[in-house]
Design a protein around this motif. Structure first.
Motif, PDB file in Angstrom:
ATOM      1  N   UNK A  35      38.921  48.543  45.430  1.00 42.48           N
ATOM      2  CA  UNK A  35      37.955  47.535  44.989  1.00 42.48           C
ATOM      3  C   UNK A  35      37.619  47.717  43.509  1.00 42.48           C
ATOM      4  N   UNK A  36      37.369  48.954  43.112  1.00 38.45           N
ATOM      5  CA  UNK A  36      37.053  49.227  41.710  1.00 38.45           C
ATOM      6  C   UNK A  36      38.201  48.918  40.778  1.00 38.45           C
ATOM      7  N   UNK A  37      39.413  49.260  41.199  1.00 37.25           N
ATOM      8  CA  UNK A  37      40.596  48.973  40.384  1.00 37.25           C
ATOM      9  C   UNK A  37      40.799  47.455  40.281  1.00 37.25           C
ATOM     10  N   UNK A  38      40.595  46.757  41.378  1.00 38.94           N
ATOM     11  CA  UNK A  38      40.706  45.295  41.338  1.00 38.94           C
ATOM     12  C   UNK A  38      39.660  44.707  40.388  1.00 38.94           C
ATOM     13  N   UNK A  39      38.452  45.240  40.420  1.00 39.53           N
ATOM     14  CA  UNK A  39      37.411  44.776  39.501  1.00 39.53           C
ATOM     15  C   UNK A  39      37.784  45.016  38.050  1.00 39.53           C
ATOM     16  N   UNK A  40      38.398  46.153  37.791  1.00 38.09           N
ATOM     17  CA  UNK A  40      38.850  46.501  36.434  1.00 38.09           C
ATOM     18  C   UNK A  40      39.842  45.451  35.929  1.00 38.09           C
ATOM     19  N   UNK A  41      40.828  45.117  36.746  1.00 40.84           N
ATOM     20  CA  UNK A  41      41.821  44.124  36.330  1.00 40.84           C
ATOM     21  C   UNK A  41      41.215  42.722  36.258  1.00 40.84           C
ATOM     22  N   UNK A  51      33.663  39.687  41.354  1.00 37.53           N
ATOM     23  CA  UNK A  51      33.177  40.051  42.684  1.00 37.53           C
ATOM     24  C   UNK A  51      34.186  39.662  43.768  1.00 37.53           C
ATOM     25  N   UNK A  52      34.851  38.538  43.611  1.00 40.15           N
ATOM     26  CA  UNK A  52      35.879  38.130  44.569  1.00 40.15           C
ATOM     27  C   UNK A  52      37.013  39.161  44.612  1.00 40.15           C
ATOM     28  N   UNK A  53      37.525  39.544  43.435  1.00 41.26           N
ATOM     29  CA  UNK A  53      38.599  40.536  43.367  1.00 41.26           C
ATOM     30  C   UNK A  53      38.152  41.839  44.029  1.00 41.26           C
ATOM     31  N   UNK A  54      36.907  42.245  43.767  1.00 43.94           N
ATOM     32  CA  UNK A  54      36.402  43.498  44.334  1.00 43.94           C
ATOM     33  C   UNK A  54      36.266  43.392  45.857  1.00 43.94           C
ATOM     34  N   UNK A  55      35.827  42.237  46.354  1.00 44.76           N
ATOM     35  CA  UNK A  55      35.721  42.040  47.804  1.00 44.76           C
ATOM     36  C   UNK A  55      37.100  42.109  48.453  1.00 44.76           C
ATOM     37  N   UNK A  56      38.089  41.530  47.802  1.00 44.01           N
ATOM     38  CA  UNK A  56      39.473  41.615  48.303  1.00 44.01           C
ATOM     39  C   UNK A  56      39.890  43.081  48.386  1.00 44.01           C
TER      40      UNK A  56
END
Length: 191
Positions: A35-41, A51-56
């Motif tokens: 989730x954190x890595x997705x938020x970073x990107x 927030x959507x990327x982090x939820x994924x």
């Protein structure tokens, strides 16, 4: 937990749903890291939908702990029954391709596909270091272990390489950027 039909869960709702199906510390930590890595990107590529990327990232392995043989298949059903929006369902289900029917199509889905396995490999390399941290981890250390199939054997090198190719990045670029993403989580998570 049932959400309003077609809803994108908040991070709190996603965490609650994750904890409904996952109790093992390893799975919860892996979900938090991805989730954190997705938020970073997302900060770079889709800042309006962090927030959507982090939820994924949080929900991508929702079904793995309880239903490993039906991974990415069962989570579709769970998320549909919870009223989650199809865009999120497709995103999480596609990270299991080709073992799941959905293929990563959107850039965000390709990032998830690429970093899921890679975060596990990077984490395994980091804990072998004296510092036990990604803070001083270098690309060459990860590449060395990448070439050793017996090390962190559960992390598919084929998926990682295919993810880099899907993104149009070199393997080195994917690894380096994911290390930086994981470093950005230091303090927020034990990495």
């Amino acid at each position: 937990m049932v959400l309003k039909m077609g809803k994108i869960p908040s991070l709190a709702e996603a965490q609650s749903l994750l904890e409904t199906y996952n109790q093992e510390a390893f799975h919860l930590r892996h979900a938090a890291v991805v989730s954190g890595v997705m938020g970073y990107f997302a900060e770079e590529y889709d800042p309006e939908r962090i927030e959507f990327w982090k939820a994924v990232g949080l929900l991508h392995d929702l079904d793995f702990e309880q239903f490993p043989e039906e991974h990415c298949i069962r989570e579709r059903k769970i998320l549909e029954e919870a009223g989650v929006d199809e865009t999120l369902i497709h995103a999480v289900a596609s990270h299991g391709w080709p073992h799941a029917p959905e293929k990563p199509e959107l850039f965000m889905e390709k990032v998830l596909y690429a970093v899921d396995e890679l975060t596990g490999l990077i984490g395994a390399v980091a804990i072998m270091r004296p510092s036990k941290s990604v803070g001083d981890l270098e690309l060459k250390s990860v590449k060395k272990k990448f070439k050793t199939p017996a090390f962190a054997a559960g992390c598919s090198r084929e998926v990682i390489a295919q993810g880099a190719e899907m993104l149009g990045w070199t393997l080195d670029e994917l690894i380096e950027r994911t290390i930086l993403a994981m470093r950005s989580l230091m303090g927020a998570l034990e990495i």
